[in-house]
Design an enzyme around this catalytic site. Sequence first.
Site, PDB file in Angstrom:
ATOM      1  N   SER A 146       0.804  -1.218   0.000  1.00 19.68           N
ATOM      2  CA  SER A 146       0.000   0.000   0.000  1.00 19.68           C
ATOM      3  C   SER A 146       0.844   1.278   0.000  1.00 19.68           C
ATOM      4  O   SER A 146       1.524   1.575  -0.983  1.00 19.68           O
ATOM      5  CB  SER A 146      -0.962  -0.040   1.193  1.00 19.68           C
ATOM      6  OG  SER A 146      -1.971   0.926   1.071  1.00 19.68           O
TER       7      SER A 146
ATOM      8  N   ASP B 161      10.128   5.588 -10.275  1.00 21.38           N
ATOM      9  CA  ASP B 161       9.764   6.185 -11.559  1.00 21.38           C
ATOM     10  C   ASP B 161      10.497   7.494 -11.815  1.00 21.38           C
ATOM     11  O   ASP B 161      10.806   7.828 -12.962  1.00 21.38           O
ATOM     12  CB  ASP B 161       8.253   6.418 -11.632  1.00 21.38           C
ATOM     13  CG  ASP B 161       7.475   5.144 -11.964  1.00 21.38           C
ATOM     14  OD1 ASP B 161       8.129   4.093 -12.117  1.00 21.38           O
ATOM     15  OD2 ASP B 161       6.238   5.209 -12.058  1.00 21.38           O
TER      16      ASP B 161
ATOM     17  N   LYS C 231      -0.606  -4.400  -3.062  1.00 25.99           N
ATOM     18  CA  LYS C 231      -1.893  -3.876  -2.598  1.00 25.99           C
ATOM     19  C   LYS C 231      -2.039  -2.461  -3.168  1.00 25.99           C
ATOM     20  O   LYS C 231      -1.632  -1.487  -2.572  1.00 25.99           O
ATOM     21  CB  LYS C 231      -1.928  -3.881  -1.069  1.00 25.99           C
ATOM     22  CG  LYS C 231      -3.323  -3.756  -0.485  1.00 25.99           C
ATOM     23  CD  LYS C 231      -3.627  -2.320  -0.192  1.00 25.99           C
ATOM     24  CE  LYS C 231      -4.964  -2.173   0.496  1.00 25.99           C
ATOM     25  NZ  LYS C 231      -5.331  -0.762   0.671  1.00 25.99           N
TER      26      LYS C 231
END
Length: 444
Positions: free
Chosen positions: A301, A312, A326
């Site tokens: 999460s 990224d 998740k």
Amino acid sequence: MNKSVFAGFAVGTFLSFAAVIGMKQGFLDTPAYAASDSNTYRQLNLFGDVFERVRADYVEPTDDAKLVENAINGMLTSLDPHSSYMTPKTFRDMQVQTRGEFGGLGIEVTMENGVVKVVTPIDDTPASRANLRPNDYITHIDGTQILGMTLSDAVDKMRGPVDTEVTLTVVRKGEEEAFDVKLKRDIITIKSVKYNREGDIGYIRITSFNEQTSDLLEQAISDLSKQIGPSRLKGFILDMRNNPGGLLDQAISVSDDFIDGGEIVSTRGRHAEDTQRYNARSGDITNGRPIIVLVNGGSASASEIVAGALQDHRRATVLGTRSFGKGSVQTIIPLGSDGALRLTTARYYTPAGRSIQAKGIDPDIIVTQTDPEAKEKKKQTSIGESTLPGHLAAEEGDEMAGSDSFVPKDKKDDKQLLYAIDLLNGARKDAAYLGGRTSSAMAN
């Protein structure tokens, strides 16, 4: 970052939901809506008939409120493992927990096949000291069988006055028989950020994302920078292994501390207008120092949001094994005096548009470490969202299984941590290691 992001998101989603309902009511005259509405009312009448028959004819008197609560829970748990109804007490407990202090055993759990499954024990709590492990199954609490209880019921039985004892019956893969673990309840104060100096490297462990996390992280970076000195500081290790997640706004704040602009995460719901994007402000509190993020199968999460954003943006090297996967958003919708609804309302996406759900974050550098006991007994220790019954499917592409979540207690046995230290010290080379190199491509 503004710490009201999660609350604002929850309220915003609730208002959007109300608006959608209002729009549908405006078109009830159309045949499609009329047919759908008629079928829905027929199903609700069926529920009413069954409810009345149970009340009238069941062998013993029934608790009406309990019947309705269980019916609601059944509806929500049929959607996915993370949607649920919270009673007023459970809702209050959740609010206390996100503030970082509560009473209990210090264990993150979920429900699977009618028993309680350990997601992860929280550091320095009765559960971690008793050596409970991710993937353990709790079948009895003080001799009472859990099968048939709701998750809320089981959690309530595990909680209790401080210094009182509770006995959990545990089933562990690889063990031939169930065994009992006796724990003493304690005040669980979750100091979600811990840190220490590893030579000229700052080591920071984030155990969860509660209301204190961002402030504690900034204090940790400030203290370590002073201890080591700007001229000697080689970088930071951000350890989020077995971090089960927490508050969305805190994940955004932590990411923002390291990213000098650009998107951090986006959430996309059922309707295009529900899409929300969260962007970083200018400024990097580490002044561009190299960062290595540690993740494993227990990283879920909010920790996946941070790892994905830094990966990224090429702001950090992610090291370890694939994270939990998740990647869904749960909105807490208060229901007045009747508790709250925890409802999955959207998916998370990394800045590059990757969905985390049932896939997780793949490390730039894979370093595995398996529990020696698990290896000896040839038992499977991998966990992941894709293994949960009824999970929300990946949006596209193949779903990925989770990975090991074992972290040795002794640092000298921790291959992932030692690998990261060697990279930052220059004692090990790896083509995937970014070092001080960053890319502004995502920020643009």
